[in-house]
Write an enzyme that holds these catalytic residues in place. Sequence first.
Site, PDB file in Angstrom:
ATOM      1  N   GLU A 115     -17.661  -5.487  30.483  1.00  0.00           N
ATOM      2  CA  GLU A 115     -19.061  -5.823  30.204  1.00  0.00           C
ATOM      3  C   GLU A 115     -19.337  -7.305  30.429  1.00  0.00           C
ATOM      4  O   GLU A 115     -20.456  -7.694  30.756  1.00  0.00           O
ATOM      5  CB  GLU A 115     -19.435  -5.376  28.797  1.00  0.00           C
ATOM      6  CG  GLU A 115     -19.261  -3.877  28.701  1.00  0.00           C
ATOM      7  CD  GLU A 115     -20.186  -3.183  27.746  1.00  0.00           C
ATOM      8  OE1 GLU A 115     -20.565  -3.807  26.752  1.00  0.00           O
ATOM      9  OE2 GLU A 115     -20.495  -2.003  27.999  1.00  0.00           O
ATOM     10  N   CYS A 160     -11.912   6.498  30.311  1.00  0.00           N
ATOM     11  CA  CYS A 160     -13.037   5.728  29.757  1.00  0.00           C
ATOM     12  C   CYS A 160     -13.989   5.395  30.900  1.00  0.00           C
ATOM     13  O   CYS A 160     -13.543   5.126  32.025  1.00  0.00           O
ATOM     14  CB  CYS A 160     -12.518   4.451  29.098  1.00  0.00           C
ATOM     15  SG  CYS A 160     -13.828   3.334  28.544  1.00  0.00           S
ATOM     16  N   HIS A 180     -15.599   2.816  31.632  1.00  0.00           N
ATOM     17  CA  HIS A 180     -15.548   1.479  32.226  1.00  0.00           C
ATOM     18  C   HIS A 180     -14.349   1.249  33.149  1.00  0.00           C
ATOM     19  O   HIS A 180     -14.358   0.323  33.948  1.00  0.00           O
ATOM     20  CB  HIS A 180     -15.492   0.420  31.113  1.00  0.00           C
ATOM     21  CG  HIS A 180     -16.765   0.289  30.337  1.00  0.00           C
ATOM     22  ND1 HIS A 180     -17.348   1.351  29.686  1.00  0.00           N
ATOM     23  CD2 HIS A 180     -17.571  -0.779  30.112  1.00  0.00           C
ATOM     24  CE1 HIS A 180     -18.451   0.931  29.084  1.00  0.00           C
ATOM     25  NE2 HIS A 180     -18.610  -0.358  29.330  1.00  0.00           N
ATOM     26  N   ASP A 196     -24.296   8.456  27.791  1.00  0.00           N
ATOM     27  CA  ASP A 196     -23.110   7.648  27.489  1.00  0.00           C
ATOM     28  C   ASP A 196     -23.470   6.730  26.323  1.00  0.00           C
ATOM     29  O   ASP A 196     -24.642   6.564  25.986  1.00  0.00           O
ATOM     30  CB  ASP A 196     -22.726   6.813  28.722  1.00  0.00           C
ATOM     31  CG  ASP A 196     -21.534   5.896  28.438  1.00  0.00           C
ATOM     32  OD1 ASP A 196     -20.584   6.349  27.766  1.00  0.00           O
ATOM     33  OD2 ASP A 196     -21.562   4.717  28.865  1.00  0.00           O
ATOM     34  N   SER A 197     -22.445   6.112  25.756  1.00  0.00           N
ATOM     35  CA  SER A 197     -22.665   5.149  24.678  1.00  0.00           C
ATOM     36  C   SER A 197     -23.365   3.890  25.194  1.00  0.00           C
ATOM     37  O   SER A 197     -23.861   3.097  24.402  1.00  0.00           O
ATOM     38  CB  SER A 197     -21.331   4.758  24.073  1.00  0.00           C
ATOM     39  OG  SER A 197     -20.492   4.231  25.094  1.00  0.00           O
ATOM     40  N   CYS A 227     -19.484   9.920  28.350  1.00  0.00           N
ATOM     41  CA  CYS A 227     -18.684   9.058  27.486  1.00  0.00           C
ATOM     42  C   CYS A 227     -17.429   9.803  27.020  1.00  0.00           C
ATOM     43  O   CYS A 227     -17.534  10.860  26.388  1.00  0.00           O
ATOM     44  CB  CYS A 227     -19.548   8.689  26.284  1.00  0.00           C
ATOM     45  SG  CYS A 227     -18.719   7.679  25.073  1.00  0.00           S
TER      46      CYS A 227
HETATM   47  N1  DGL Z   1     -18.276   5.043  26.981  1.00  0.00           N
HETATM   48  C1  DGL Z   1     -17.099   4.792  26.193  1.00  0.00           C
HETATM   49  C2  DGL Z   1     -15.986   5.742  26.645  1.00  0.00           C
HETATM   50  O1  DGL Z   1     -15.963   6.246  27.748  1.00  0.00           O
HETATM   51  C3  DGL Z   1     -16.642   3.349  26.311  1.00  0.00           C
HETATM   52  C4  DGL Z   1     -17.535   2.383  25.610  1.00  0.00           C
HETATM   53  C5  DGL Z   1     -17.634   2.631  24.117  1.00  0.00           C
HETATM   54  O2  DGL Z   1     -16.634   2.453  23.390  1.00  0.00           O
HETATM   55  O3  DGL Z   1     -18.708   2.995  23.673  1.00  0.00           O
HETATM   56  O4  DGL Z   1     -15.103   5.995  25.876  1.00  0.00           O
END
Ligand code: DGL
Length: 263
Positions: free
Chosen positions: A148, A180, A182, A6-7, A69
Amino acid sequence: MIGIFDSGVGGMTVARAVEQVLPQRSIVYFGDVARTPYGSKSPETIQRYACQNTEFLLDKGAKLIIIACNSAASVAGDLLKKKYDVPIIEVISPAVKLATQKSRLGRIAVIGTRATINSKVYEKNISDLRPEATVFSQQCPLLVPLVEEGWLHKRETKMILRRYLHPLKVQSVDTLVLGCTHYPLLRHLIEPRIGAGVTVIDSSLAVAHELDEYLTKRPAFADTLSTSSTTHYYVSDRTETALNTAQRIFDRPVDLQQVSVTG
Ligand code: DGL
């Protein structure tokens, strides 16, 4: 081992779901905390990062990759599937499959980052499976920072959510995809604001079930994966926010090991 990237650490919602559905499987996780967020970056940059993250996980022994992600899956999913000779599962297809099955009226809403919504990947995948469906998309760039920061019960978060969800609600959508990593952490605020009759699709659980189905259909491949139920969490920056978000997701402290994936 199952590789998940993931990011950042938000993708641990996917790791958590995989742990719940397949508790005996070993996971190696990489969160690109140093370069997060991906949601506001260009497709080319996200693709480059996604390749580096995949190669890191393959070096660590991953035999299957999950792109946790949504932003990376949207713009780099096809590229990774072409480039690497291992099964690649991404968060979007399982969520789309579930949404198109569950939607009664074919009025499906999707919320996600800018990169995800701008890619139009959800529209395309939904229309492939259910051509008569109407998709309503909404970018929600403020939600990732709110999660976050741990603002999971604040008045401001509720206000922002109301603002993002209102245009979808007035369209009488019957299904809402949390597009997403989060957003599952905001589900308790999203559900009452989008309305009781709306089915909320959590892509993290959808991907865990997709993985389970994939492995059940391929027992020989599944046997090659380790079953020691160990999990290693790597990050490209071990920040306090990352540690706090990881702890919030798992409801326990998580050991994050810092590594560099760019050489
Ligand atoms: N992990 C990203 C997503 O699911 C969210 C956080 C980011 O923008 O890096 O799109």
